[in-house]
Design a protein around this motif. Structure first.
Motif, PDB file in Angstrom:
ATOM      1  N   GLY A 217      -4.141  18.444  -1.292  1.00 29.80           N
ATOM      2  CA  GLY A 217      -2.836  18.742  -0.606  1.00 29.80           C
ATOM      3  C   GLY A 217      -1.787  17.618  -0.886  1.00 29.80           C
ATOM      4  O   GLY A 217      -0.583  17.815  -1.324  1.00 29.80           O
ATOM      5  N   ALA A 218      -2.491  16.331  -0.519  1.00 34.45           N
ATOM      6  CA  ALA A 218      -1.438  15.089  -0.874  1.00 34.45           C
ATOM      7  C   ALA A 218      -1.033  14.981  -2.211  1.00 34.45           C
ATOM      8  O   ALA A 218      -0.016  14.676  -2.280  1.00 34.45           O
ATOM      9  N   HIS A 219      -1.998  15.316  -3.057  1.00 35.19           N
ATOM     10  CA  HIS A 219      -1.447  15.190  -4.590  1.00 35.19           C
ATOM     11  C   HIS A 219      -0.255  16.226  -4.520  1.00 35.19           C
ATOM     12  O   HIS A 219       0.645  15.948  -5.186  1.00 35.19           O
ATOM     13  N   ARG A 220      -0.284  17.683  -4.219  1.00 30.31           N
ATOM     14  CA  ARG A 220       0.431  18.546  -4.485  1.00 30.31           C
ATOM     15  C   ARG A 220       1.888  18.264  -3.869  1.00 30.31           C
ATOM     16  O   ARG A 220       2.960  18.515  -4.114  1.00 30.31           O
ATOM     17  N   SER A 221       1.644  17.448  -2.683  1.00 30.88           N
ATOM     18  CA  SER A 221       3.167  17.128  -1.979  1.00 30.88           C
ATOM     19  C   SER A 221       3.800  15.817  -2.406  1.00 30.88           C
ATOM     20  O   SER A 221       4.670  15.419  -1.995  1.00 30.88           O
ATOM     21  N   GLY A 222       3.049  15.102  -3.323  1.00 33.46           N
ATOM     22  CA  GLY A 222       3.337  13.956  -3.868  1.00 33.46           C
ATOM     23  C   GLY A 222       3.128  12.627  -3.064  1.00 33.46           C
ATOM     24  O   GLY A 222       3.960  11.577  -3.210  1.00 33.46           O
ATOM     25  N   THR A 223       2.377  13.010  -2.166  1.00 29.75           N
ATOM     26  CA  THR A 223       2.058  11.735  -1.208  1.00 29.75           C
ATOM     27  C   THR A 223       0.907  10.782  -1.509  1.00 29.75           C
ATOM     28  O   THR A 223       0.391   9.719  -0.943  1.00 29.75           O
ATOM     29  N   LEU A 224       0.118  11.214  -2.467  1.00 27.55           N
ATOM     30  CA  LEU A 224      -1.027  10.628  -2.936  1.00 27.55           C
ATOM     31  C   LEU A 224      -0.485   9.550  -4.129  1.00 27.55           C
ATOM     32  O   LEU A 224      -0.405   9.997  -5.247  1.00 27.55           O
ATOM     33  N   GLU A 225      -0.553   8.359  -3.546  1.00 30.66           N
ATOM     34  CA  GLU A 225      -0.105   7.208  -4.488  1.00 30.66           C
ATOM     35  C   GLU A 225      -1.069   6.474  -5.197  1.00 30.66           C
ATOM     36  O   GLU A 225      -0.779   6.259  -6.169  1.00 30.66           O
ATOM     37  N   GLU A 226      -2.031   6.373  -4.787  1.00 35.11           N
ATOM     38  CA  GLU A 226      -3.286   5.647  -5.467  1.00 35.11           C
ATOM     39  C   GLU A 226      -4.694   6.155  -5.107  1.00 35.11           C
ATOM     40  O   GLU A 226      -4.817   6.523  -4.053  1.00 35.11           O
ATOM     41  N   VAL A 227      -5.478   6.025  -5.852  1.00 33.00           N
ATOM     42  CA  VAL A 227      -7.047   6.154  -5.684  1.00 33.00           C
ATOM     43  C   VAL A 227      -7.644   5.143  -6.554  1.00 33.00           C
ATOM     44  O   VAL A 227      -7.577   4.782  -7.542  1.00 33.00           O
ATOM     45  N   PHE A 228      -8.695   4.275  -5.619  1.00 37.83           N
ATOM     46  CA  PHE A 228      -9.681   3.332  -6.364  1.00 37.83           C
ATOM     47  C   PHE A 228     -11.012   3.225  -5.707  1.00 37.83           C
ATOM     48  O   PHE A 228     -11.033   3.608  -4.492  1.00 37.83           O
ATOM     49  N   GLY A 229     -11.704   2.682  -6.468  1.00 39.96           N
ATOM     50  CA  GLY A 229     -13.075   2.568  -6.093  1.00 39.96           C
ATOM     51  C   GLY A 229     -13.290   1.043  -6.023  1.00 39.96           C
ATOM     52  O   GLY A 229     -12.821   0.137  -6.520  1.00 39.96           O
ATOM     53  N   THR A 230     -14.551   0.732  -5.126  1.00 41.41           N
ATOM     54  CA  THR A 230     -14.754  -0.593  -4.878  1.00 41.41           C
ATOM     55  C   THR A 230     -16.300  -0.858  -4.875  1.00 41.41           C
ATOM     56  O   THR A 230     -17.062   0.036  -4.381  1.00 41.41           O
ATOM     57  N   GLY A 231     -16.552  -1.942  -5.643  1.00 43.26           N
ATOM     58  CA  GLY A 231     -18.156  -2.011  -5.670  1.00 43.26           C
ATOM     59  C   GLY A 231     -18.451  -3.581  -6.473  1.00 43.26           C
ATOM     60  O   GLY A 231     -17.561  -4.170  -7.052  1.00 43.26           O
ATOM     61  N   THR A 232     -19.508  -3.805  -6.233  1.00 37.44           N
ATOM     62  CA  THR A 232     -19.820  -5.104  -6.798  1.00 37.44           C
ATOM     63  C   THR A 232     -19.876  -5.132  -8.495  1.00 37.44           C
ATOM     64  O   THR A 232     -19.213  -6.083  -8.960  1.00 37.44           O
ATOM     65  N   ALA A 233     -20.072  -4.109  -8.963  1.00 37.77           N
ATOM     66  CA  ALA A 233     -20.028  -4.045 -10.433  1.00 37.77           C
ATOM     67  C   ALA A 233     -18.532  -4.021 -11.186  1.00 37.77           C
ATOM     68  O   ALA A 233     -18.245  -4.858 -11.921  1.00 37.77           O
ATOM     69  N   ALA A 234     -17.768  -3.221 -10.595  1.00 35.50           N
ATOM     70  CA  ALA A 234     -16.588  -3.149 -11.067  1.00 35.50           C
ATOM     71  C   ALA A 234     -15.411  -4.049 -10.181  1.00 35.50           C
ATOM     72  O   ALA A 234     -14.355  -3.913 -10.732  1.00 35.50           O
ATOM     73  N   VAL A 235     -15.641  -4.370  -9.267  1.00 35.09           N
ATOM     74  CA  VAL A 235     -14.996  -4.858  -7.872  1.00 35.09           C
ATOM     75  C   VAL A 235     -13.747  -3.900  -7.576  1.00 35.09           C
ATOM     76  O   VAL A 235     -13.980  -3.244  -6.516  1.00 35.09           O
ATOM     77  N   ILE A 236     -12.762  -3.600  -8.082  1.00 37.25           N
ATOM     78  CA  ILE A 236     -11.842  -2.611  -7.986  1.00 37.25           C
ATOM     79  C   ILE A 236     -11.626  -1.777  -9.126  1.00 37.25           C
ATOM     80  O   ILE A 236     -11.269  -2.313 -10.361  1.00 37.25           O
TER      81      ILE A 236
END
Length: 363
Positions: A288-307
């Motif tokens: 829903g946030a994507h469709r409304s244009g409010t989803l600005e970023e998505v990211f994962g966090t972890g030791t291997a990739a950091v961000i």
């Protein structure tokens, strides 16, 4: 338990070291490893650093039959100032003991294990790559070695630490990756082993990962195991969503691994006075946030990739492109800050890093 004398047996013939552009992730291993044993009557005993080598285990060892094993993952970094740094290693060892408790494995002395780990890294310090984006990945793990096929916890264990010089976890590096939202298989549910770092959790994820790979996606985004509605985590990362200027991440609920990079990101966001919410988040809300244009970023966090920025979410056969498949400003800022602290390029006002003496170990 009093600290036991650490035995060090150095390798006579060192292995050739790979070039930085050949590293990949988890392919090469250093010259030495740490080993320690446990029995009920002796406790943890005989800590030793020995040349890297295969281990011999009886076919009846319980690790093979019931999966009684835990592991951790952390990194050492070579800074431009010549210092070798660990990032929040005490958090990893505390989490190891929480995993031990869930898998009915006896706890380790965290302070002793950290001291032994530092000695191992000191011995193999020449294996720590110096190029930007590289590090020394550290894999501690414990396996049940009792040679008796009975469905009860083992009375004998082996604790091993191996080291691997690594580059980026994902081939994409900091370029956004594609994620498949998994709607068939389950990773974990409350009361299970989802918040423990144990091998079975990852083996059970392979089938979903195969589906993701077939869809040209790098990872799986897991939903809760009961309603298949609420977001939990990515296969190798915790996940964050920036919606309308505020950051949201699934709360720890007993089935999500409490990531150390996740914890660090939350502390940074609070310090930067960016609104952040730990709560239940449904996949329908994200779409829903994507469709409304409010989803600005998505990211994962972890030791291997950091961000790891996410550029595409695939849900119910449809792809949702995020931020034009570009790395967001918040993900970039977090990556630069965390890696800067890890390598000593930025000040560490939080006391997250520990340096390692690079002295030679005296035999």
């Amino acid at each position: 338990m009093a600290k036991q004398m650490l035995e060090v047996m150095k390798s006579v013939h060192g292995k050739p070291k790979p070039e930085a552009d050949e590293l990949g992730f988890g392919t090469y291993f250093t010259d030495h490893m740490f080993v320690m044993d446990y029995t009920e009557d002796q406790g943890w005993y005989c800590p030793r650093i020995i040349p890297y080598q295969p281990i011999t285990i009886d076919p009846a060892a319980k690790v093979f039959h019931y999966g009684q094993t835990v592991f951790e993952g952390l990194k050492a970094y070579h800074g431009s100032d010549g210092e070798i740094r660990l990032f929040r290693p005490e958090e990893n060892l505390a989490r190891l003991n929480r995993s031990n408790d869930r898998l009915s494995i006896p706890p380790v002395d965290e302070a002793q294990m950290l001291a032994y780990l530092k000695e191992l890294i000191s011995v193999d310090k020449e294996w720590i790559p110096r190029e930007v984006g590289t590090s020394l990945y550290i894999r501690p793990f414990i396996i049940a070695t009792e040679t008796k096929i009975g469905v009860i916890p083992s009375y004998a264990y082996k604790f091993i630490i191996i080291l691997s010089p690594v580059g980026a976890y994902y081939e994409e590096g900091m370029d956004p990756v594609g994620i498949l939202v998994e709607d068939e298989y389950s990773r974990a549910s409350r009361g299970g082993t989802g918040e423990a770092k144990t091998g079975g959790n990852y083996a059970a994820s392979f089938k979903a990962q195969e589906r993701a790979t077939a869809s040209n996606k790098s990872q799986v985004l897991w939903l809760d195991g009961i309603e298949k509605k609420f977001i939990e985590e990515v296969g190798s990362m915790n996940v964050f969503f920036k919606i309308n200027g505020e950051v949201h991440t699934p709360m720890l609920n007993g089935s999500i691994l409490p990531g150390i990079t996740r914890k660090s990101v939350l502390e940074l966001l609070h310090d930067w006075q960016i609104p952040v919410h730990e709560r239940r988040i449904s996949i329908d809300e994200i779409i829903g946030a994507h469709r409304s244009g409010t989803l600005e970023e998505v990211f994962g966090t972890g030791t291997a990739a950091v961000i790891s920025p996410v550029g595409v979410l695939q849900w119910e056969e449809k792809e949702y492109v995020i931020n034009n498949r570009e790395t967001g400003t918040l993900a970039s800022r977090l990556y630069e800050t965390v890696t800067g602290i890890q390598t000593g390029e930025l000040p560490d006002p939080y006391g997250w890093t520990q340096t390692i003496a690079t002295k030679e170990v005296v035999l």
